[in-house]
Design a protein around this motif. Structure first.
Motif, PDB file in Angstrom:
ATOM      1  N   THR A  53      13.265  49.955  41.699  1.00  0.00           N
ATOM      2  CA  THR A  53      14.124  49.467  42.766  1.00  0.00           C
ATOM      3  C   THR A  53      14.602  50.603  43.674  1.00  0.00           C
ATOM      4  OG1 THR A  53      16.146  49.741  41.479  1.00  0.00           O
ATOM      5  CG2 THR A  53      14.960  47.635  41.241  1.00  0.00           C
ATOM      6  N   TYR A  54      15.186  50.230  44.785  1.00  0.00           N
ATOM      7  CA  TYR A  54      15.800  51.201  45.692  1.00  0.00           C
ATOM      8  C   TYR A  54      16.892  51.973  44.958  1.00  0.00           C
ATOM      9  CZ  TYR A  54      18.336  53.078  49.700  1.00  0.00           C
ATOM     10  OH  TYR A  54      18.959  53.914  50.586  1.00  0.00           O
ATOM     11  N   SER A  55      17.654  51.275  44.125  1.00  0.00           N
ATOM     12  CA  SER A  55      18.708  51.943  43.335  1.00  0.00           C
ATOM     13  C   SER A  55      18.114  52.959  42.371  1.00  0.00           C
ATOM     14  CB  SER A  55      19.532  50.918  42.562  1.00  0.00           C
ATOM     15  OG  SER A  55      20.168  50.032  43.444  1.00  0.00           O
ATOM     16  N   ASP A  56      16.977  52.615  41.741  1.00  0.00           N
ATOM     17  CA  ASP A  56      16.284  53.569  40.864  1.00  0.00           C
ATOM     18  C   ASP A  56      15.895  54.823  41.649  1.00  0.00           C
ATOM     19  OD1 ASP A  56      16.368  51.811  38.658  1.00  0.00           O
ATOM     20  OD2 ASP A  56      14.408  50.947  39.154  1.00  0.00           O
ATOM     21  N   LEU A  57      15.342  54.613  42.841  1.00  0.00           N
ATOM     22  CA  LEU A  57      14.933  55.732  43.681  1.00  0.00           C
ATOM     23  C   LEU A  57      16.121  56.624  44.013  1.00  0.00           C
ATOM     24  CD1 LEU A  57      12.950  57.258  45.565  1.00  0.00           C
ATOM     25  CD2 LEU A  57      13.542  55.573  47.330  1.00  0.00           C
ATOM     26  N   GLN A  58      17.241  56.014  44.415  1.00  0.00           N
ATOM     27  CA  GLN A  58      18.414  56.801  44.783  1.00  0.00           C
ATOM     28  C   GLN A  58      18.945  57.614  43.599  1.00  0.00           C
ATOM     29  OE1 GLN A  58      19.426  57.154  48.022  1.00  0.00           O
ATOM     30  NE2 GLN A  58      17.552  55.968  48.299  1.00  0.00           N
ATOM     31  N   MET A  59      18.958  57.025  42.410  1.00  0.00           N
ATOM     32  CA  MET A  59      19.408  57.754  41.214  1.00  0.00           C
ATOM     33  C   MET A  59      18.462  58.910  40.892  1.00  0.00           C
ATOM     34  SD  MET A  59      21.054  54.890  38.647  1.00  0.00           S
ATOM     35  CE  MET A  59      19.527  53.997  38.443  1.00  0.00           C
ATOM     36  N   ASP A  60      17.161  58.677  41.016  1.00  0.00           N
ATOM     37  CA  ASP A  60      16.183  59.741  40.743  1.00  0.00           C
ATOM     38  C   ASP A  60      16.305  60.873  41.751  1.00  0.00           C
ATOM     39  OD1 ASP A  60      15.238  58.360  38.558  1.00  0.00           O
ATOM     40  OD2 ASP A  60      13.482  57.537  39.608  1.00  0.00           O
ATOM     41  N   LEU A  61      16.476  60.546  43.027  1.00  0.00           N
ATOM     42  CA  LEU A  61      16.629  61.581  44.046  1.00  0.00           C
ATOM     43  C   LEU A  61      17.915  62.374  43.836  1.00  0.00           C
ATOM     44  CD1 LEU A  61      15.388  59.718  47.253  1.00  0.00           C
ATOM     45  CD2 LEU A  61      14.234  61.576  46.023  1.00  0.00           C
ATOM     46  N   LEU A  62      18.992  61.708  43.467  1.00  0.00           N
ATOM     47  CA  LEU A  62      20.249  62.399  43.199  1.00  0.00           C
ATOM     48  C   LEU A  62      20.105  63.361  42.018  1.00  0.00           C
ATOM     49  CD1 LEU A  62      23.212  62.663  44.019  1.00  0.00           C
ATOM     50  CD2 LEU A  62      23.739  60.815  42.433  1.00  0.00           C
ATOM     51  N   ALA A  63      19.414  62.925  40.980  1.00  0.00           N
ATOM     52  CA  ALA A  63      19.180  63.789  39.824  1.00  0.00           C
ATOM     53  C   ALA A  63      18.348  65.008  40.217  1.00  0.00           C
ATOM     54  CB  ALA A  63      18.487  63.003  38.706  1.00  0.00           C
ATOM     55  N   LEU A  64      17.350  64.815  41.070  1.00  0.00           N
ATOM     56  CA  LEU A  64      16.540  65.951  41.532  1.00  0.00           C
ATOM     57  C   LEU A  64      17.380  66.928  42.352  1.00  0.00           C
ATOM     58  CD1 LEU A  64      13.232  64.141  42.544  1.00  0.00           C
ATOM     59  CD2 LEU A  64      13.530  65.782  40.677  1.00  0.00           C
ATOM     60  N   GLU A  65      18.261  66.392  43.189  1.00  0.00           N
ATOM     61  CA  GLU A  65      19.124  67.256  44.009  1.00  0.00           C
ATOM     62  C   GLU A  65      20.087  68.077  43.158  1.00  0.00           C
ATOM     63  OE1 GLU A  65      19.883  65.312  48.283  1.00  0.00           O
ATOM     64  OE2 GLU A  65      20.591  64.076  46.622  1.00  0.00           O
ATOM     65  N   LYS A  66      20.475  67.559  42.012  1.00  0.00           N
ATOM     66  CA  LYS A  66      21.405  68.266  41.115  1.00  0.00           C
ATOM     67  C   LYS A  66      20.702  69.250  40.186  1.00  0.00           C
ATOM     68  CE  LYS A  66      24.997  64.745  41.029  1.00  0.00           C
ATOM     69  NZ  LYS A  66      25.775  63.815  40.191  1.00  0.00           N
ATOM     70  N   ASP A  67      19.384  69.148  40.095  1.00  0.00           N
ATOM     71  CA  ASP A  67      18.605  70.021  39.217  1.00  0.00           C
ATOM     72  C   ASP A  67      18.512  71.416  39.844  1.00  0.00           C
ATOM     73  OD1 ASP A  67      16.587  71.444  37.885  1.00  0.00           O
ATOM     74  OD2 ASP A  67      15.392  69.642  37.524  1.00  0.00           O
ATOM     75  N   PRO A  68      19.037  72.456  39.164  1.00  0.00           N
ATOM     76  CA  PRO A  68      19.020  73.805  39.740  1.00  0.00           C
ATOM     77  C   PRO A  68      17.607  74.318  40.053  1.00  0.00           C
ATOM     78  CG  PRO A  68      20.305  73.750  37.700  1.00  0.00           C
ATOM     79  CD  PRO A  68      19.675  72.407  37.860  1.00  0.00           C
ATOM     80  N   ASN A  69      16.615  73.881  39.313  1.00  0.00           N
ATOM     81  CA  ASN A  69      15.242  74.312  39.577  1.00  0.00           C
ATOM     82  C   ASN A  69      14.647  73.622  40.798  1.00  0.00           C
ATOM     83  OD1 ASN A  69      15.060  76.069  37.335  1.00  0.00           O
ATOM     84  ND2 ASN A  69      14.782  74.297  36.007  1.00  0.00           N
ATOM     85  N   MET A  70      15.140  72.440  41.108  1.00  0.00           N
ATOM     86  CA  MET A  70      14.590  71.696  42.253  1.00  0.00           C
ATOM     87  C   MET A  70      15.306  72.018  43.559  1.00  0.00           C
ATOM     88  SD  MET A  70      11.982  70.093  41.287  1.00  0.00           S
ATOM     89  CE  MET A  70      11.715  69.182  42.781  1.00  0.00           C
ATOM     90  N   VAL A  71      16.553  72.450  43.484  1.00  0.00           N
ATOM     91  CA  VAL A  71      17.334  72.659  44.701  1.00  0.00           C
ATOM     92  C   VAL A  71      16.689  73.711  45.601  1.00  0.00           C
ATOM     93  CG1 VAL A  71      18.937  74.449  43.859  1.00  0.00           C
ATOM     94  CG2 VAL A  71      19.698  72.763  45.541  1.00  0.00           C
ATOM     95  N   ARG A  72      15.889  74.609  45.039  1.00  0.00           N
ATOM     96  CA  ARG A  72      15.196  75.624  45.840  1.00  0.00           C
ATOM     97  C   ARG A  72      13.948  75.063  46.511  1.00  0.00           C
ATOM     98  NH1 ARG A  72      14.663  79.626  40.940  1.00  0.00           N
ATOM     99  NH2 ARG A  72      13.400  77.828  40.483  1.00  0.00           N
TER     100      ARG A  72
END
Length: 103
Positions: A53-72
């Motif tokens: 769902t769109y909600s699943d996507l938003q939660m996954d993107l938020l988790a990626l944004e909070k991941d210190p390895n992904m923020v770069r």
């Protein structure tokens, strides 16, 4: 009435190339499976994969944004709104070693 939701089920699941060919030479494939229904009058839906769902996507993107390895490597910004009023994000994945204005 219990609202169990989506479950993975089935036996004798097989996916294989069958003997039929498309006009351009590509093959057709067949998916077969067996499902046993445990209860009468249940409402059952089949899906090739779990709904995403769109909600699943938003939660996954938020988790990626909070991941210190992904923020770069990941930047997310709102590109526009969909007709349904949801944010349509622009996701940029790169090393970010170049000039940010060039992105």
């Amino acid at each position: 009435s219990k609202g169990i939701g989506w479950v993975r089920c089935g036996d004798r699941i097989a996916y294989y190339q069958n003997g039929l060919r498309r006009q351009k030479g590509a093959n057709y494939y067949t998916l077969t499976f067996t499902v046993t229904f445990d209860h009468d009058c249940d409402e059952v839906y089949f899906s090739h994969c779990y709904p995403y769902t769109y909600s699943d996507l938003q939660m996954d993107l938020l988790a990626l944004e909070k991941d210190p390895n992904m923020v770069r490597r990941l930047r997310r910004r709102k590109l526009c709104d969909t007709l349904a009023g949801n944010a349509c994000d622009l996701i940029t994945i790169t090393s970010f070693c170049s000039d940010p204005a060039a992105l």
